[in-house]
Scaffold this active site. Structure first.
Site, PDB file in Angstrom:
ATOM      1  CE1 TYR A   5      -9.913  84.451  52.763  1.00 47.93           C
ATOM      2  CE2 TYR A   5     -11.284  82.581  52.187  1.00 47.93           C
ATOM      3  CZ  TYR A   5     -10.513  83.253  53.101  1.00 47.93           C
ATOM      4  OH  TYR A   5     -10.322  82.721  54.357  1.00 47.93           O
ATOM      5  CG  ASP A  50       2.170  95.891  57.741  1.00 44.45           C
ATOM      6  OD1 ASP A  50       1.788  94.793  57.253  1.00 44.45           O
ATOM      7  OD2 ASP A  50       2.190  96.949  57.096  1.00 44.45           O
TER       8      ASP A  50
END
Length: 281
Positions: free
Chosen positions: A127, A38
């Site tokens: 984004y 992660d």
């Protein structure tokens, strides 16, 4: 032998790196999916770097859903910006090189000639904003970086425009594809190959670069070419209508002059690269 960490290894770009890893025996690759590593967890990144003595990190971990980023803003920024900064910090601590991928969506699309690395950035969706912030975090913390802006990535892997068009065309669906955007389809296999080639050169030309295939197209042009080369008996219709939550730049073609001059590598035209991929699969 240099150890190369590839994060986000289950994504389409990560799979493209896995596909060609055996062609680079001077690198020992460590592929980590987002489930296995992660990238938002700095302690986990640091532990892996120290344990494996990572020399190069190729960061393919990213939040790529442009539409969903409009509502999942915090998540998009956590993965595309904050995590990029954490990777850069750990790379700096370990004298490692970071290769990070950004996007043509850092530009607003008002230009009418290909964007150079020095052109003003002005993202018009979340984004693009998250990816731009990632660029800044890396630049603030690590000199030894390659930030590579790319566009309209596709490959035989994962969910992308190329695979969607091929699936719909194979089912005999008539297609209506927008002409409202102009950019460059980029074969993710070409991008992966390019990155590994520049890393083997061992020239420290760090900084921001643009990489896409050559030429320009609308999404309609791209879809029509996919259908024609694949020899599907499907009609592809142009459409000016394209309603989305996230605003898209109308024009986002990237200039490759800097990358071509710096590394002296030829970049194939998008049609040529598309034809080659379809022939292989």
């Amino acid at each position: 032998m240099k150890k190369v960490l590839v994060t986000g290894a289950a994504g389409q770009l990560g799979q493209c790196f896995q596909k060609i890893a055996s062609e680079y025996p001077n690198f020992e690759f460590i592929f980590k999916t987002s489930a296995a590593l992660d990238v938002t967890q700095e302690a986990a990144i640091r532990s892996l770097f120290q344990q494996e003595k990572i020399a190069i990190c190729i960061n393919c971990a990213a939040y790529t859903n442009v539409e969903q980023a409009e509502t999942e803003v915090e998540k998009a920024f956590e993965i595309n910006a904050t995590a990029a900064g954490k990777l850069a910090k750990v790379c700096a601590e370990n004298a490692a090189i970071l290769v990070h991928f950004s996007t043509d969506y850092v530009f607003d699309g008002t230009a009418r000639k290909p964007y150079a690395e020095t052109d003003a950035v002005h993202p018009i969706n979340q984004y693009g904003a998250s990816k731009l912030e990632g660029e800044k975090q890396i630049q603030q913390q690590l000199e030894a970086h390659y930030i590579i802006r790319t566009s309209w990535l596709y490959s035989e892997f994962g969910h992308n425009f190329f695979n969607t068009i091929r699936r719909k065309a194979s089912e005999g669906n008539e297609l209506h594809i927008t002409t409202a955007q102009k950019g460059t389809p980029t074969n993710a296999n070409d991008l992966a190959s390019f990155v590994l080639k520049i890393l083997t050169l061992e020239k420290a030309h760090f900084g921001v670069y643009h990489f896409s295939n050559e030429g320009e197209a609308t999404w309609y042009d791209f879809a029509r070419e996919i259908v024609e080369i694949s020899q599907f008996q499907t009609t592809v219709n142009p459409s000016g209508f394209y309603q989305t939550k996230a605003e898209r730049p109308e024009y986002s073609v990237l200039s490759k002059e800097k990358i071509a001059e710096t590394f002296g590598l030829e970049i194939p035209h998008w049609r040529e690269s598309l034809r080659g991929l379809i022939a292989k699969i």
